[in-house]
Motif scaffolding. Structure first.
Motif, mmCIF file in Angstrom:
data_model
loop_
_atom_site.group_PDB
_atom_site.id
_atom_site.type_symbol
_atom_site.label_atom_id
_atom_site.label_comp_id
_atom_site.label_asym_id
_atom_site.label_seq_id
_atom_site.Cartn_x
_atom_site.Cartn_y
_atom_site.Cartn_z
ATOM 1 N N LEU A 42 0.818 -1.208 0.000
ATOM 2 C CA LEU A 42 0.000 0.000 0.000
ATOM 3 C C LEU A 42 0.853 1.261 0.000
ATOM 4 N N THR A 43 1.891 1.280 0.843
ATOM 5 C CA THR A 43 2.710 2.478 0.946
ATOM 6 C C THR A 43 3.655 2.654 -0.237
ATOM 7 N N SER A 44 3.698 1.657 -1.119
ATOM 8 C CA SER A 44 4.497 1.789 -2.337
ATOM 9 C C SER A 44 3.662 2.243 -3.528
ATOM 10 N N VAL A 45 2.345 2.071 -3.459
ATOM 11 C CA VAL A 45 1.489 2.492 -4.575
ATOM 12 C C VAL A 45 0.641 3.714 -4.233
ATOM 13 N N VAL A 46 0.448 3.998 -2.953
ATOM 14 C CA VAL A 46 -0.228 5.240 -2.561
ATOM 15 C C VAL A 46 0.866 6.272 -2.314
ATOM 16 N N VAL A 47 1.333 6.857 -3.402
ATOM 17 C CA VAL A 47 2.484 7.760 -3.359
ATOM 18 C C VAL A 47 2.299 8.910 -4.356
ATOM 19 N N PRO A 48 2.962 10.035 -4.154
ATOM 20 C CA PRO A 48 3.704 10.403 -2.940
ATOM 21 C C PRO A 48 2.757 10.804 -1.828
ATOM 22 N N ARG A 49 3.208 10.681 -0.583
ATOM 23 C CA ARG A 49 2.370 11.035 0.550
ATOM 24 C C ARG A 49 2.989 12.225 1.284
ATOM 25 N N PRO A 50 2.223 13.306 1.474
ATOM 26 C CA PRO A 50 2.740 14.428 2.252
ATOM 27 C C PRO A 50 2.969 14.012 3.691
ATOM 28 N N ILE A 51 3.877 14.696 4.351
ATOM 29 C CA ILE A 51 4.247 14.339 5.714
ATOM 30 C C ILE A 51 3.716 15.370 6.704
ATOM 31 N N ALA A 52 2.874 14.917 7.617
ATOM 32 C CA ALA A 52 2.441 15.767 8.727
ATOM 33 C C ALA A 52 3.495 15.651 9.826
ATOM 34 N N TRP A 53 4.231 16.714 10.057
ATOM 35 C CA TRP A 53 5.259 16.722 11.102
ATOM 36 C C TRP A 53 4.586 17.260 12.357
ATOM 37 N N VAL A 54 4.090 16.357 13.178
ATOM 38 C CA VAL A 54 3.160 16.713 14.247
ATOM 39 C C VAL A 54 3.883 16.959 15.567
ATOM 40 N N SER A 55 3.710 18.170 16.094
ATOM 41 C CA SER A 55 4.177 18.445 17.455
ATOM 42 C C SER A 55 2.988 18.338 18.396
ATOM 43 N N SER A 56 3.247 17.765 19.571
ATOM 44 C CA SER A 56 2.198 17.567 20.566
ATOM 45 C C SER A 56 2.818 17.691 21.949
ATOM 46 N N THR A 57 1.969 17.755 22.964
ATOM 47 C CA THR A 57 2.440 17.933 24.339
ATOM 48 C C THR A 57 1.839 16.864 25.232
ATOM 49 N N SER A 58 2.677 16.221 26.026
ATOM 50 C CA SER A 58 2.189 15.175 26.924
ATOM 51 C C SER A 58 1.490 15.791 28.136
ATOM 52 N N SER A 59 0.846 14.955 28.925
ATOM 53 C CA SER A 59 0.156 15.435 30.122
ATOM 54 C C SER A 59 1.134 15.993 31.158
ATOM 55 N N THR A 60 2.415 15.611 31.030
ATOM 56 C CA THR A 60 3.440 16.114 31.959
ATOM 57 C C THR A 60 4.255 17.260 31.366
ATOM 58 N N GLY A 61 3.857 17.716 30.154
ATOM 59 C CA GLY A 61 4.501 18.882 29.560
ATOM 60 C C GLY A 61 5.652 18.597 28.617
ATOM 61 N N VAL A 62 5.898 17.330 28.268
ATOM 62 C CA VAL A 62 6.966 16.998 27.324
ATOM 63 C C VAL A 62 6.485 17.279 25.900
ATOM 64 N N PRO B 287 6.931 12.482 12.554
ATOM 65 C CA PRO B 287 6.351 12.527 11.212
ATOM 66 C C PRO B 287 5.286 11.460 11.010
ATOM 67 N N HIS B 288 4.218 11.830 10.306
ATOM 68 C CA HIS B 288 3.138 10.899 9.977
ATOM 69 C C HIS B 288 2.798 11.093 8.502
ATOM 70 N N SER B 289 2.948 10.026 7.697
ATOM 71 C CA SER B 289 2.782 10.188 6.249
ATOM 72 C C SER B 289 1.417 9.763 5.721
ATOM 73 N N PHE B 290 0.480 9.428 6.608
ATOM 74 C CA PHE B 290 -0.913 9.254 6.195
ATOM 75 C C PHE B 290 -1.615 10.552 6.594
ATOM 76 N N PHE B 291 -1.695 11.507 5.674
ATOM 77 C CA PHE B 291 -2.056 12.878 6.018
ATOM 78 C C PHE B 291 -2.789 13.548 4.861
ATOM 79 N N THR B 292 -3.902 14.248 5.184
ATOM 80 C CA THR B 292 -4.635 14.948 4.139
ATOM 81 C C THR B 292 -5.563 16.004 4.737
ATOM 82 N N VAL B 293 -6.193 16.793 3.851
ATOM 83 C CA VAL B 293 -7.262 17.714 4.248
ATOM 84 C C VAL B 293 -8.558 16.913 4.304
ATOM 85 N N ALA B 294 -9.288 17.015 5.395
ATOM 86 C CA ALA B 294 -10.531 16.262 5.551
ATOM 87 C C ALA B 294 -11.764 17.107 5.274
#
Length: 210
Positions: free
Chosen positions: A19-39, A44-51
């Motif tokens: 699947l990841t070889s034929v569903v290409v190219p895939r844009p990369i969502a470079w996701v920043s997030s914060t943990s419950s303790t503040g980390v 990067p997540h390459s299954f990404f689109t406008v919904a």
């Protein structure tokens, strides 16, 4: 001749690689997030689109239970940072499976930039970012679809033509199959055909130059 693949008989990881070889190219969502303790996590997540356009909602998929998903569930916000060629090494490095208490910002030598509408910081070195509040999470098999309502967008002024981001200046990277990554390459333009302009015999139309 064609080779056939039946997902009911091919091992899941092998079909995933197909699947990841034929569903290409895939844009990369470079996701920043914060943990419950503040980390501050960054991955990067390459299954990404406008919904959705109105309201503006983007979507990415977490394959398995990852720090990004746990953080977003805990704190209800995240940022999708743009993934340019100039930061390819850093983007790849943030895909390393560090322990939850380790911040990829620090390991990859990236700068936190305060967001305007969410608590999670943006990547200062990235030319664009979408600040998001969690809209919905949908579990699907071994994966989780994360939908984020875009509450603010920022773009470096020097990559804009008026209010339009120039693709050549953004210079995105994308994921392909295996450990392959894609770059922008040649950009071509073609206008959508209006109904009134539809040629009588489409096959006889002049061919675009390659």
């Amino acid at each position: 001749m064609r080779t056939h693949f039946d997902p009911s008989t091919v091992p899941p990881r092998e079909f995933y690689r197909l699947l990841t070889s034929v569903v290409v190219p895939r844009p990369i969502a470079w996701v920043s997030s914060t943990s419950s303790t503040g980390v501050h996590n960054l991955a990067p997540h390459s299954f990404f689109t406008v919904a959705s356009v109105d309201p503006p909602i983007i979507m990415f998929t977490s394959v398995g239970e990852k720090d990004t998903l746990r953080n977003i569930e805990a704190t209800q916000d995240f940022v999708v940072n743009f993934s340019p060629v100039t930061l390819m090494a850093e983007i790849n490095a943030t895909g390393t499976a560090f322990d939850p208490e380790v911040s990829e910002f620090d390991r990859a030598g990236l700068t936190r930039e305060p967001s305007l509408t969410v608590a999670t910081p943006r990547v200062k070195e990235s030319p664009s970012a979408l600040e998001c509040r969690l809209h919905e999470i949908i579990r699907m098999g071994d994966s989780t679809l994360v939908f984020g309502l875009v509450t603010h967008a920022v773009v470096n002024t020097d990559v804009l033509d008026g209010n339009h981001p120039r693709i050549d200046l953004l210079d995105p990277i994308s994921r392909l199959g295996r450990d392959e990554w894609g770059t922008l390459g040649t950009v071509k333009q073609i206008s959508r055909i209006r109904t009134v302009d539809w040629p009588g015999d489409f096959r006889a139309r002049p061919r675009a130059e390659s």
